[in-house]
Design a protein around this motif. Structure first.
Motif, PDB file in Angstrom:
ATOM      1  N   THR A  51       5.969   5.652 -12.543  1.00 37.67           N
ATOM      2  CA  THR A  51       7.174   5.411 -13.342  1.00 37.67           C
ATOM      3  C   THR A  51       7.529   3.924 -13.305  1.00 37.67           C
ATOM      4  N   SER A  52       8.410   3.501 -14.193  1.00 40.09           N
ATOM      5  CA  SER A  52       8.822   2.093 -14.197  1.00 40.09           C
ATOM      6  C   SER A  52       9.570   1.751 -12.912  1.00 40.09           C
ATOM      7  N   ALA A  53      10.337   2.687 -12.377  1.00 35.76           N
ATOM      8  CA  ALA A  53      11.053   2.431 -11.121  1.00 35.76           C
ATOM      9  C   ALA A  53      10.061   2.270  -9.968  1.00 35.76           C
ATOM     10  N   GLU A  54       9.017   3.096  -9.948  1.00 35.30           N
ATOM     11  CA  GLU A  54       8.000   2.976  -8.906  1.00 35.30           C
ATOM     12  C   GLU A  54       7.224   1.673  -9.045  1.00 35.30           C
ATOM     13  N   ALA A  55       6.935   1.281 -10.274  1.00 35.02           N
ATOM     14  CA  ALA A  55       6.235   0.019 -10.506  1.00 35.02           C
ATOM     15  C   ALA A  55       7.100  -1.157 -10.057  1.00 35.02           C
ATOM     16  N   ALA A  56       8.399  -1.093 -10.356  1.00 32.44           N
ATOM     17  CA  ALA A  56       9.309  -2.166  -9.942  1.00 32.44           C
ATOM     18  C   ALA A  56       9.362  -2.265  -8.418  1.00 32.44           C
ATOM     19  N   ALA A  57       9.408  -1.116  -7.736  1.00 33.67           N
ATOM     20  CA  ALA A  57       9.439  -1.123  -6.271  1.00 33.67           C
ATOM     21  C   ALA A  57       8.155  -1.729  -5.700  1.00 33.67           C
ATOM     22  N   ALA A  58       7.018  -1.365  -6.291  1.00 37.88           N
ATOM     23  CA  ALA A  58       5.739  -1.909  -5.828  1.00 37.88           C
ATOM     24  C   ALA A  58       5.668  -3.419  -6.086  1.00 37.88           C
ATOM     25  N   LEU A  59       6.178  -3.862  -7.231  1.00 37.34           N
ATOM     26  CA  LEU A  59       6.174  -5.295  -7.532  1.00 37.34           C
ATOM     27  C   LEU A  59       7.054  -6.078  -6.558  1.00 37.34           C
ATOM     28  N   THR A  60       8.163  -5.499  -6.167  1.00 34.25           N
ATOM     29  CA  THR A  60       9.025  -6.150  -5.174  1.00 34.25           C
ATOM     30  C   THR A  60       8.263  -6.348  -3.871  1.00 34.25           C
ATOM     31  N   GLU A  61       7.528  -5.316  -3.448  1.00 32.64           N
ATOM     32  CA  GLU A  61       6.727  -5.436  -2.223  1.00 32.64           C
ATOM     33  C   GLU A  61       5.604  -6.455  -2.406  1.00 32.64           C
ATOM     34  N   LEU A  62       5.017  -6.479  -3.585  1.00 32.90           N
ATOM     35  CA  LEU A  62       3.940  -7.426  -3.879  1.00 32.90           C
ATOM     36  C   LEU A  62       4.461  -8.864  -3.852  1.00 32.90           C
ATOM     37  N   SER A  91       0.831  -1.206   0.000  1.00 31.46           N
ATOM     38  CA  SER A  91       0.000   0.000   0.000  1.00 31.46           C
ATOM     39  C   SER A  91       0.864   1.253   0.000  1.00 31.46           C
ATOM     40  N   ARG A  92       1.917   1.262   0.804  1.00 27.44           N
ATOM     41  CA  ARG A  92       2.820   2.405   0.871  1.00 27.44           C
ATOM     42  C   ARG A  92       3.510   2.635  -0.476  1.00 27.44           C
ATOM     43  N   ALA A  93       3.978   1.557  -1.108  1.00 23.81           N
ATOM     44  CA  ALA A  93       4.664   1.688  -2.402  1.00 23.81           C
ATOM     45  C   ALA A  93       3.726   2.236  -3.472  1.00 23.81           C
ATOM     46  N   ILE A  94       2.497   1.768  -3.486  1.00 24.59           N
ATOM     47  CA  ILE A  94       1.518   2.263  -4.465  1.00 24.59           C
ATOM     48  C   ILE A  94       1.152   3.716  -4.169  1.00 24.59           C
ATOM     49  N   SER A  95       0.951   4.034  -2.895  1.00 31.23           N
ATOM     50  CA  SER A  95       0.603   5.412  -2.516  1.00 31.23           C
ATOM     51  C   SER A  95       1.707   6.380  -2.931  1.00 31.23           C
ATOM     52  N   GLU A  96       2.945   5.990  -2.701  1.00 35.44           N
ATOM     53  CA  GLU A  96       4.068   6.841  -3.096  1.00 35.44           C
ATOM     54  C   GLU A  96       4.145   6.984  -4.612  1.00 35.44           C
ATOM     55  N   ALA A  97       3.798   5.925  -5.323  1.00 36.81           N
ATOM     56  CA  ALA A  97       3.881   5.952  -6.784  1.00 36.81           C
ATOM     57  C   ALA A  97       2.826   6.864  -7.402  1.00 36.81           C
ATOM     58  N   VAL A  98       1.648   6.902  -6.823  1.00 38.28           N
ATOM     59  CA  VAL A  98       0.573   7.698  -7.426  1.00 38.28           C
ATOM     60  C   VAL A  98       0.443   9.090  -6.805  1.00 38.28           C
ATOM     61  N   CYS A  99       1.279   9.379  -5.832  1.00 41.90           N
ATOM     62  CA  CYS A  99       1.258  10.692  -5.185  1.00 41.90           C
ATOM     63  C   CYS A  99       1.706  11.762  -6.177  1.00 41.90           C
ATOM     64  N   ALA A 100       1.003  12.877  -6.204  1.00 45.46           N
ATOM     65  CA  ALA A 100       1.309  13.964  -7.141  1.00 45.46           C
ATOM     66  C   ALA A 100       2.731  14.474  -6.977  1.00 45.46           C
ATOM     67  N   SER A 101       3.299  14.353  -5.774  1.00 46.07           N
ATOM     68  CA  SER A 101       4.661  14.855  -5.558  1.00 46.07           C
ATOM     69  C   SER A 101       5.720  13.782  -5.841  1.00 46.07           C
ATOM     70  N   GLY A 102       5.308  12.615  -6.322  1.00 43.95           N
ATOM     71  CA  GLY A 102       6.245  11.536  -6.638  1.00 43.95           C
ATOM     72  C   GLY A 102       7.062  11.826  -7.885  1.00 43.95           C
ATOM     73  N   ASP A 103       7.963  10.913  -8.220  1.00 47.32           N
ATOM     74  CA  ASP A 103       8.871  11.085  -9.353  1.00 47.32           C
ATOM     75  C   ASP A 103       8.147  11.385 -10.652  1.00 47.32           C
ATOM     76  N   GLY A 104       7.062  10.688 -10.920  1.00 47.55           N
ATOM     77  CA  GLY A 104       6.329  10.872 -12.175  1.00 47.55           C
ATOM     78  C   GLY A 104       5.033  11.628 -11.994  1.00 47.55           C
ATOM     79  N   GLY A 105       4.919  12.350 -10.877  1.00 53.11           N
ATOM     80  CA  GLY A 105       3.632  12.972 -10.584  1.00 53.11           C
ATOM     81  C   GLY A 105       2.635  11.867 -10.300  1.00 53.11           C
ATOM     82  N   ARG A 106       1.446  11.999 -10.847  1.00 56.57           N
ATOM     83  CA  ARG A 106       0.432  10.963 -10.629  1.00 56.57           C
ATOM     84  C   ARG A 106       0.618   9.773 -11.568  1.00 56.57           C
ATOM     85  N   GLU A 107       1.526   9.884 -12.541  1.00 56.36           N
ATOM     86  CA  GLU A 107       1.842   8.767 -13.436  1.00 56.36           C
ATOM     87  C   GLU A 107       2.893   7.877 -12.762  1.00 56.36           C
TER      88      GLU A 107
END
Length: 167
Positions: free
Chosen positions: A133-144, A115-131
Motif C-alpha cells: 500500500t502507499s502507507a506501507e511504501a511511505a513507511a519503508a521509504l522513511t526507514e530507507l 528489511s522489517r518494513a518491506i517484510s511487513e509490507a509484502v506479508c500476506a497478512s498486511g494491510d494490502g495483502g501481498r500488494e
C-alpha cells in the motif's frame, strides 16, 4: 489580512512542515516572542490556503533551536525530499576504528529496519495483502532515508581518512 488562495499539495505539505516546526518550538506565541514576528503572520505561514511563507532566517532560527527533537530538521527534510534527496548531517563521532565500527553497527540496525518494513509490507497478512500500500511504501521509504543518512555518514568518515592521508 491575507486572502485565501488555492495552493498546490506540495506547497501545502511545506506549510504543514513549518506548522510542525512551530509546534516543536513551543507554539506560535513562543516563536513570536523569540523572533518578533507577529503571531498572526506565523499562523498564516502555516495555513494551507494562505500565500504567506516563512523566511529562510525564520526557519533557520527555529530549526537551530529544535535540534534533537523528532523529525529534526523538519523543513530542511521537506526541502531535501522535494529536490529528490535526503538530509545528511555531518558525521557524528570519531573517524577512528571504534567510531567507524559504531557507524557500521548503526548501518546494520538501519538495514534491519528497512528489511522489517518491506517484510511487513509484502506479508500476506498486511494491510494490502501481498500488494504494498502507499502507507506501507511511505513507511519503508522513511526507514530507507535513515539507512541513506547512516551510509552517507560512513562514506564521509572514510573519505575524510583518504583526504587526510593525501596531505
Amino acid at each position: 489580512m491575507s486572502r485565501a488562495v488555492a495552493l498546490s499539495p506540495d506547497q501545502q505539505s511545506g506549510k504543514a512542515r513549518f506548522k510542525a516546526l512551530v509546534k516543536a518550538f513551543g507554539g506560535q506565541e513562543a516563536v513570536s516572542v523569540e523572533t518578533g514576528v507577529r503571531q498572526q503572520k506565523i499562523s498564516d505561514m502555516g495555513l494551507p490556503n494562505v500565500a504567506e511563507y516563512p523566511t529562510l532566517d525564520l526557519i533557520d532560527t527555529l530549526e537551530s533551536q529544535t535540534v534533537g527533537l523528532p523529525g529534526w530538521p523538519l523543513v530542511t527534510h521537506w526541502l531535501c525530499h522535494r529536490r529528490g534527496g535526503v538530509f545528511v548531517p555531518l558525521p557524528q563521532g570519531e573517524d577512528d576504528a571504534d567510531g567507524m565500527m559504531l557507524t557500521v553497527a548503526e548501518l546494520a540496525g538501519e538495514l534491519g529496519d528497512v528489511s522489517r518494513a518491506i517484510s511487513e509490507a509484502v506479508c500476506a497478512s498486511g494491510d494490502g495483502g501481498r500488494e504494498v500500500t502507499s502507507a506501507e511504501a511511505a513507511a519503508a521509504l522513511t526507514e530507507l532515508d535513515g539507512l541513506d543518512r547512516t551510509s552517507a555518514q560512513l562514506r564521509l568518515k572514510l573519505q575524510a581518512k583518504i583526504k587526510g592521508e593525501q596531505r
